[in-house]
Design an enzyme around this catalytic site. Structure first.
Site, PDB file in Angstrom:
ATOM      1  N   LYS A   1      -4.319 -14.404  11.587  1.00 48.00           N
ATOM      2  CA  LYS A   1      -3.704 -13.270  12.352  1.00 48.00           C
ATOM      3  C   LYS A   1      -3.569 -13.686  13.837  1.00 48.00           C
ATOM      4  O   LYS A   1      -2.623 -14.319  14.233  1.00 48.00           O
ATOM      5  CB  LYS A   1      -4.713 -12.079  12.421  1.00 48.00           C
ATOM      6  CG  LYS A   1      -4.906 -11.484  11.195  1.00 48.00           C
ATOM      7  CD  LYS A   1      -5.581 -10.172  11.415  1.00 48.00           C
ATOM      8  CE  LYS A   1      -5.743  -9.323   9.824  1.00 48.00           C
ATOM      9  NZ  LYS A   1      -4.934  -8.565   9.312  1.00 48.00           N
TER      10      LYS A   1
ATOM     11  N   ASP B   1     -16.046 -14.259   8.334  1.00 46.97           N
ATOM     12  CA  ASP B   1     -14.623 -13.944   8.386  1.00 46.97           C
ATOM     13  C   ASP B   1     -14.201 -13.428   9.665  1.00 46.97           C
ATOM     14  O   ASP B   1     -14.340 -12.206   9.797  1.00 46.97           O
ATOM     15  CB  ASP B   1     -14.560 -12.915   7.056  1.00 46.97           C
ATOM     16  CG  ASP B   1     -13.038 -12.495   7.104  1.00 46.97           C
ATOM     17  OD1 ASP B   1     -12.084 -12.984   7.989  1.00 46.97           O
ATOM     18  OD2 ASP B   1     -12.772 -11.680   6.122  1.00 46.97           O
TER      19      ASP B   1
ATOM     20  N   TYR C   1     -14.408  -6.002   3.685  1.00 46.14           N
ATOM     21  CA  TYR C   1     -12.889  -6.278   3.362  1.00 46.14           C
ATOM     22  C   TYR C   1     -12.555  -7.659   3.734  1.00 46.14           C
ATOM     23  O   TYR C   1     -12.657  -7.956   4.983  1.00 46.14           O
ATOM     24  CB  TYR C   1     -11.965  -5.114   4.039  1.00 46.14           C
ATOM     25  CG  TYR C   1     -10.414  -5.634   3.516  1.00 46.14           C
ATOM     26  CD1 TYR C   1      -9.883  -5.349   2.308  1.00 46.14           C
ATOM     27  CD2 TYR C   1      -9.471  -6.352   4.490  1.00 46.14           C
ATOM     28  CE1 TYR C   1      -8.571  -5.539   1.889  1.00 46.14           C
ATOM     29  CE2 TYR C   1      -8.338  -6.736   4.133  1.00 46.14           C
ATOM     30  CZ  TYR C   1      -7.863  -6.421   2.813  1.00 46.14           C
ATOM     31  OH  TYR C   1      -6.514  -6.773   2.391  1.00 46.14           O
TER      32      TYR C   1
ATOM     33  N   TYR D   1       0.870  -1.292   0.159  1.00 44.39           N
ATOM     34  CA  TYR D   1      -0.026  -0.001  -0.011  1.00 44.39           C
ATOM     35  C   TYR D   1       0.813   1.193   0.014  1.00 44.39           C
ATOM     36  O   TYR D   1       0.510   2.490   0.744  1.00 44.39           O
ATOM     37  CB  TYR D   1      -1.060   0.124   1.267  1.00 44.39           C
ATOM     38  CG  TYR D   1      -1.647  -1.217   1.389  1.00 44.39           C
ATOM     39  CD1 TYR D   1      -2.321  -2.044   0.325  1.00 44.39           C
ATOM     40  CD2 TYR D   1      -2.201  -1.454   2.660  1.00 44.39           C
ATOM     41  CE1 TYR D   1      -2.960  -3.151   0.447  1.00 44.39           C
ATOM     42  CE2 TYR D   1      -3.046  -2.734   2.850  1.00 44.39           C
ATOM     43  CZ  TYR D   1      -3.203  -3.626   1.796  1.00 44.39           C
ATOM     44  OH  TYR D   1      -4.134  -4.711   1.996  1.00 44.39           O
TER      45      TYR D   1
HETATM   46  N1  PLP Z   1     -10.369 -10.822   6.448  1.00 46.24           N
HETATM   47  C1  PLP Z   1     -10.375  -9.783   7.278  1.00 46.24           C
HETATM   48  C2  PLP Z   1     -11.465  -9.461   8.057  1.00 46.24           C
HETATM   49  C3  PLP Z   1      -9.270  -8.969   7.354  1.00 46.24           C
HETATM   50  O1  PLP Z   1      -9.443  -7.816   8.334  1.00 46.24           O
HETATM   51  C4  PLP Z   1      -7.981  -9.246   6.813  1.00 46.24           C
HETATM   52  C5  PLP Z   1      -6.935  -8.441   6.767  1.00 46.24           C
HETATM   53  O2  PLP Z   1      -6.805  -7.696   7.573  1.00 46.24           O
HETATM   54  C6  PLP Z   1      -8.076 -10.368   5.707  1.00 46.24           C
HETATM   55  C7  PLP Z   1      -9.251 -11.201   5.722  1.00 46.24           C
HETATM   56  C8  PLP Z   1      -6.645 -10.891   4.885  1.00 46.24           C
HETATM   57  O3  PLP Z   1      -5.937 -11.095   5.830  1.00 46.24           O
HETATM   58  P1  PLP Z   1      -4.441 -11.419   5.230  1.00 46.24           P
HETATM   59  O4  PLP Z   1      -3.900  -9.927   5.238  1.00 46.24           O
HETATM   60  O5  PLP Z   1      -3.438 -12.157   6.265  1.00 46.24           O
HETATM   61  O6  PLP Z   1      -4.439 -12.029   3.732  1.00 46.24           O
END
Ligand code: PLP
Length: 444
Positions: free
Chosen positions: A279, A250, A144, A16
């Site tokens: 995470k 998610d 997202y 980014y």
């Molecule tokens: N899903 C959510 C809700 C996220 O906040 C993120 C990343 O911040 C992702 C998926 C993507 O994860 P990664 O950056 O490990 O690919």
């Protein structure tokens, strides 16, 4: 000999970043607890848990020990046709903790792949069951879900996805319960979460074509740190049931205590059909992820017909180091009373941030679990669509960094999301910095 920064700038490409205008990266040499230590002798409080991954603090002795021990035994092995104790034990521990019904675990290696796996599984699930017309995904506004092509498709269109428009598949998009900017102009105090009607309309109109509804339960993060009323979450589950489709949670960001519960789905409470984790799964130590699913989804792939196989597997699937740290992290939750700590942080954030509401530059204050959010009114017009680019974000980032705290606003949305080991005094200190910086803004 050139400096580390010069060598970095000569070879690396950071996410980014517009290289010409970005400030140079800061070399970090050590992390401990909530602090990052820089090459030039600074100590920076990690107020965003290093992109939301860290939960028990940097370089935690117990996690370090688990990692070293595992590295001495088995660093990695192919997970097709082979298995190992850390993978099995972590799957057992996770399925005990997860909402009821999520009995199976599929490992991968980052948040985007955890979501990608869930989407592909949902899609093929219907095909395997003889309903291939269920191919449409429904996502929410401000969603997202990652940076890979499928996860960009289910994410809301934004500056993140703009350049890839032609690559993305069609997704139906429903209102999110963004109460501060209510999509239908109501007030939370008197509404009945009427914004859910939009999802209901889509499910009704699209009928049997919907493969699944994907949501970030309770806290839509990158889209602007939007905190939900719990009724919206239970409403999504109810609508998915009524329309016979799958609910995909998610929890890449919300999982492992961030919203005050082990999993945000517990706020409903709901049991999704698929859940994506990363995470905090490896306590922010290693690229590691898992997708959990129900027996019914798993069973739809059990067949001698190879066309029904889930042909998806990453090289680092079930990496033993990730599993070992994941297991040790679950021990830390128990031994250090981590969820109680998060409850304490939540209380402190509420008390500390609420008074900011009175400032003219503050539009909204939101707190959930270990996340405190202040939405600034500046650039209110663009904050709905392209808020990430609001100028105020980088300005505040620089100001806070100068004061020794890493806060990285999403445009006009400032948030504080520390590792859970933060002390009361440290939290107070950060809250004090936030007050000082915001009070110095026009309208502060
Ligand atoms: N899903 C959510 C809700 C996220 O906040 C993120 C990343 O911040 C992702 C998926 C993507 O994860 P990664 O950056 O490990 O690919």
């Amino acid at each position: 000999m050139s400096s580390l920064v010069e060598r970095d700038l000569a070879r690396l490409w950071h996410p980014y970043t517009q290289m010409q205008t970005a400030p140079p990266p800061i070399p970090v040499v050590r992390g401990e607890g909530v602090y990052l230590y820089t090459e030039d002798g600074r100590k920076i409080l990690d107020g965003i848990s290093s992109w939301w991954v860290n939960i028990h603090g940097h370089s935690h002795p117990k996690l370090n020990e688990a990692l070293t021990r595992q590295a001495g035994e088995l660093e990695h092995v192919i997970f097709a046709g082979f298995t190992h104790r850390p993978a099995v034990e972590l799957a057992e521990r996770l399925t005990e903790l997860l909402p009821a019904g999520l009995n199976r675990i599929f490992y991968s290696d980052n948040g985007s792949t955890a979501v990608e796996v869930a989407l592909k599984m949902a899609y093929q699930y219907w095909r395997n069951r003889g309903e291939p017309e269920r191919r449409l995904f429904v996502g929410l506004k401000f969603a997202y879900h990652g940076d890979t092509v499928a996860t960009m498709s289910v994410s809301e269109e934004s500056i993140f996805t703009l350049s890839f428009e032609g690559l993305l598949f069609r997704v139906a998009r429903a209102h999110a319960p963004y109460c501060f900017r209510c999509p239908i102009g109501l007030e939370r105090a008197s509404c009945a979460v009427d914004c859910l009607a939009d999802l209901e309309r889509i499910l009704r109109d699209e009928g049997g074509r919907v493969a699944g509804v994907i949501v970030e339960p309770m806290l839509q993060a990158a889209g602007g740190m939007i905190v939900w009323p719990r009724e919206f979450l239970s409403g999504v589950r109810k609508l998915c049931d009524e329309h016979g489709t799958l609910m995909i949670a998610d929890e890449v960001m919300t999982g492992f205590g961030r919203t005050g519960r082990m999993f945000a789905s517990e706020h409903g409470p709901v049991s999704p059909d698929l859940m994506c984790l990363s995470k905090g799964l490896s306590a922010g130590y290693l690229p590691f992820a898992a997708t959990a699913m129900t027996d019914s989804i798993y069973e739809a792939f059990l067949s001698d017909d190879r066309a029904k196989t889930f042909f998806h597997g990453h090289s680092f699937t079930a990496n033993p180091l990730g599993c070992a740290v994941g297991l040790a992290s679950l021990d830390v939750f128990r031994e250090e009373g981590t969820l109680q700590r998060v409850a304490g942080i939540e209380k402190q954030l509420r008390a500390g941030l609420e008074p900011l509401r009175s400032l003219a530059c503050v539009g909204d204050v939101r707190v959930i679990g270990g996340v405190g959010i202040v939405e600034l009114t500046e650039d209110a017009e663009s904050s709905a669509a392209g808020g990430y680019l609001a100028d105020i974000g980088p300005r505040l980032y620089g100001e806070f960094l100068g004061r020794g705290v890493l806060l990285r606003p999403l445009g006009n949305v400032l948030y504080f999301m520390p590792p859970y080991v933060i002390s009361e005094t440290e939290t107070d200190w950060v809250l004090g910095q936030i007050h000082e910086v915001l009070r110095a803004l026009p309208g502060g």
